[in-house]
Design an enzyme around this catalytic site. Structure first.
Site, mmCIF file in Angstrom:
data_model
loop_
_atom_site.group_PDB
_atom_site.id
_atom_site.type_symbol
_atom_site.label_atom_id
_atom_site.label_comp_id
_atom_site.label_asym_id
_atom_site.label_seq_id
_atom_site.Cartn_x
_atom_site.Cartn_y
_atom_site.Cartn_z
ATOM 1 C CG HIS A 4 1.321 3.020 12.325
ATOM 2 N ND1 HIS A 4 0.046 2.541 12.536
ATOM 3 C CD2 HIS A 4 1.731 2.484 11.145
ATOM 4 C CE1 HIS A 4 -0.292 1.738 11.546
ATOM 5 N NE2 HIS A 4 0.727 1.683 10.683
ATOM 6 C CG ASP B 296 -2.511 4.301 3.056
ATOM 7 O OD1 ASP B 296 -2.160 3.181 2.633
ATOM 8 O OD2 ASP B 296 -3.319 4.442 3.999
ATOM 9 C CG ASP C 92 2.772 0.055 7.741
ATOM 10 O OD1 ASP C 92 2.413 -0.533 6.705
ATOM 11 O OD2 ASP C 92 2.060 0.140 8.750
ATOM 12 C CG HIS D 240 -0.386 0.017 2.535
ATOM 13 N ND1 HIS D 240 -0.052 1.178 3.203
ATOM 14 C CD2 HIS D 240 -0.072 -0.991 3.383
ATOM 15 C CE1 HIS D 240 0.436 0.883 4.396
ATOM 16 N NE2 HIS D 240 0.444 -0.438 4.528
ATOM 17 C CD GLU E 98 -2.933 -1.573 5.538
ATOM 18 O OE1 GLU E 98 -2.994 -2.599 6.224
ATOM 19 O OE2 GLU E 98 -2.368 -0.527 5.938
#
Length: 407
Positions: free
Chosen positions: A382, A84, A143, A82, A177
């Protein structure tokens, strides 16, 4: 095995802000994801000479094919990552490259933050390796830009080494995602593979085919506001209703008190006034029966509170989000066994454990393409403490190459 441009690709990708927006209604939710697909990734795939490169406006996926170069390798295998990044500052990402990590504290730029093995013992797994970190002001974006860089590097390597025989490979880079809607419009017919992998996992060796089943619970509490001096038997405080509701949930079934196969109810937000309050929860469980029981508990508490007040003081909206992909993949474990065998061939110990979260593979598996999850290398994802090992990223490329060339 060293791979040209893997680090360069990754550093270039993470500097581009592609954060998704949960409040947007379009797909993709941010123009930056469209631009990343069309202005960055698509030209790279074209330069590599891939076939059938196309961007689907219907779902925001960029898709391309590398045809098989051996008639004996008849599988069609997909790899998905993904574009994003999560809900943390992603503007002005300035990654640091730490060569031959020595085990000490890593200052994150001049931010005042640092990666300290005392706080993050996972750093001890990377002595002597090349680490890419943040400067402390943003997330990194491993990520899942590590996954994108790994997939494209594998394609580039195969194009440069036609002597490596491989099956047909389809790749898909998709949006959104991180906010749970990226695969909602995934086009299974267009992707057209036997099975696929999301390259979206964490540390070396992760191989996952079990996820939570997931639901969201949105609650609105309706109060009645009167002057507190004359409130007896008159006021109904909506904030107190929200607290009362929360206190009736099982006290120990919270994320911070659970691990492994234990599910949870997670209060994400609580806002409001005496007149009206709102609470938002996510509900997670691996087993279908206990997942359904969790949702039933929410409904029972709401119903009981409304009965007590003799009117609707609690409105509850429950919405399923995704389901445990094990229900699909365990019917044919070929993609899991194949990846496991390749890792073992490469002296990588497979770490097969459930994902305490979800991936696009959850939804795609239920759409008809079994899609387990492979490691991509990211740690502490994150947030500002995110990092990734270049050596782990290289081994992810090794695994991709092994999967597509395995008889």
């Amino acid at each position: 095995m060293a791979y040209d441009l893997l680090l360069e690709r990754f550093l270039r990708y993470v500097k581009i802000n592609t954060r998704s927006d949960e409040n947007a209604t379009r797909t993709p939710t941010t123009q930056s994801q469209v631009d990343f697909a069309l202005k960055v990734l698509k030209p790279e795939l074209e330069e590599l000479g891939l076939s059938n490169i196309h961007y689907l406006e219907s779902n925001g996926y960029l898709v391309a094919t590398l045809p098989a170069n051996d008639d004996q390798l008849t599988r069609k295998i997909g790899f998905i990552s993904h574009m994003d990044t999560a809900d943390f500052n992603a503007e002005g990402v300035s990654p640091q490259v730490i060569d031959s990590y020595d085990g000490g504290v890593i200052p994150l730029g001049s931010s005042g933050y640092s990666l300290d093995p005392t706080d993050f013992p996972n750093l001890n797994n990377y002595l002597g390796q090349t680490l890419i970190t943040t400067d402390g002001t943003t997330l990194l974006g491993a990520d899942d830009k590590s996954g994108i860089a790994e997939i494209i590097t594998a394609l580039a390597y195969l194009k440069a080494h036609p002597e490596i025989k491989h099956c047909e490979i389809r790749v898909g880079f998709g949006p959104d995602e991180e906010i749970g809607i990226g695969a909602d419009k995934f086009d299974v017919e267009d992707f057209d593979v036997d099975f696929a992998y999301t390259v979206d996992g964490g540390p070396l060796g992760e191989l996952q085919y079990e996820t939570f089943s997931a639901a969201g619970a949105e609650l609105t509490f309706h109060g009645r506001n009167v002057h507190p001096g004359t409130a007896k038997d008159q006021m109904v405080n909506a904030l107190q209703l929200a607290i009362d509701f929360h206190n009736q949930l099982p006290e120990k079934e919270r994320p911070e008190l659970t691990d492994g196969y234990q599910g949870f109810n997670h209060l994400q937000t609580m806002t409001g006034t005496v007149e009206e309050a709102k609470s938002s929860y996510i509900i997670r469980d691996f087993e279908t029966e206990s997942f359904e029981n969790r949702k039933a508990t929410f409904q029972e508490i709401a119903d009981q509170m409304n009965q007590t007040y003799g009117q609707t003081r609690v409105d509850l909206v429950l919405k399923d989000q995704y389901y445990n992909m094990r229900q699909v993949i365990e019917k044919d474990m070929t993609p899991v066994e194949l990846a496991k065998e390749v890792m073992e061939d490469l002296d990588i110990t497979p770490v097969i454990e459930p994902i305490r979260g979800g991936t696009d593979g959850s939804k795609i598996s239920f759409m008809g393409i079994p899609t387990p999850n492979l490691f991509a290398g990211g740690e502490n994802m994150h947030g500002r403490y995110e990092f990734v090992s270049l050596q782990t990223m290289e081994k992810a490329v090794d695994v991709i190459l092994g999967i597509v060339s395995k008889p």
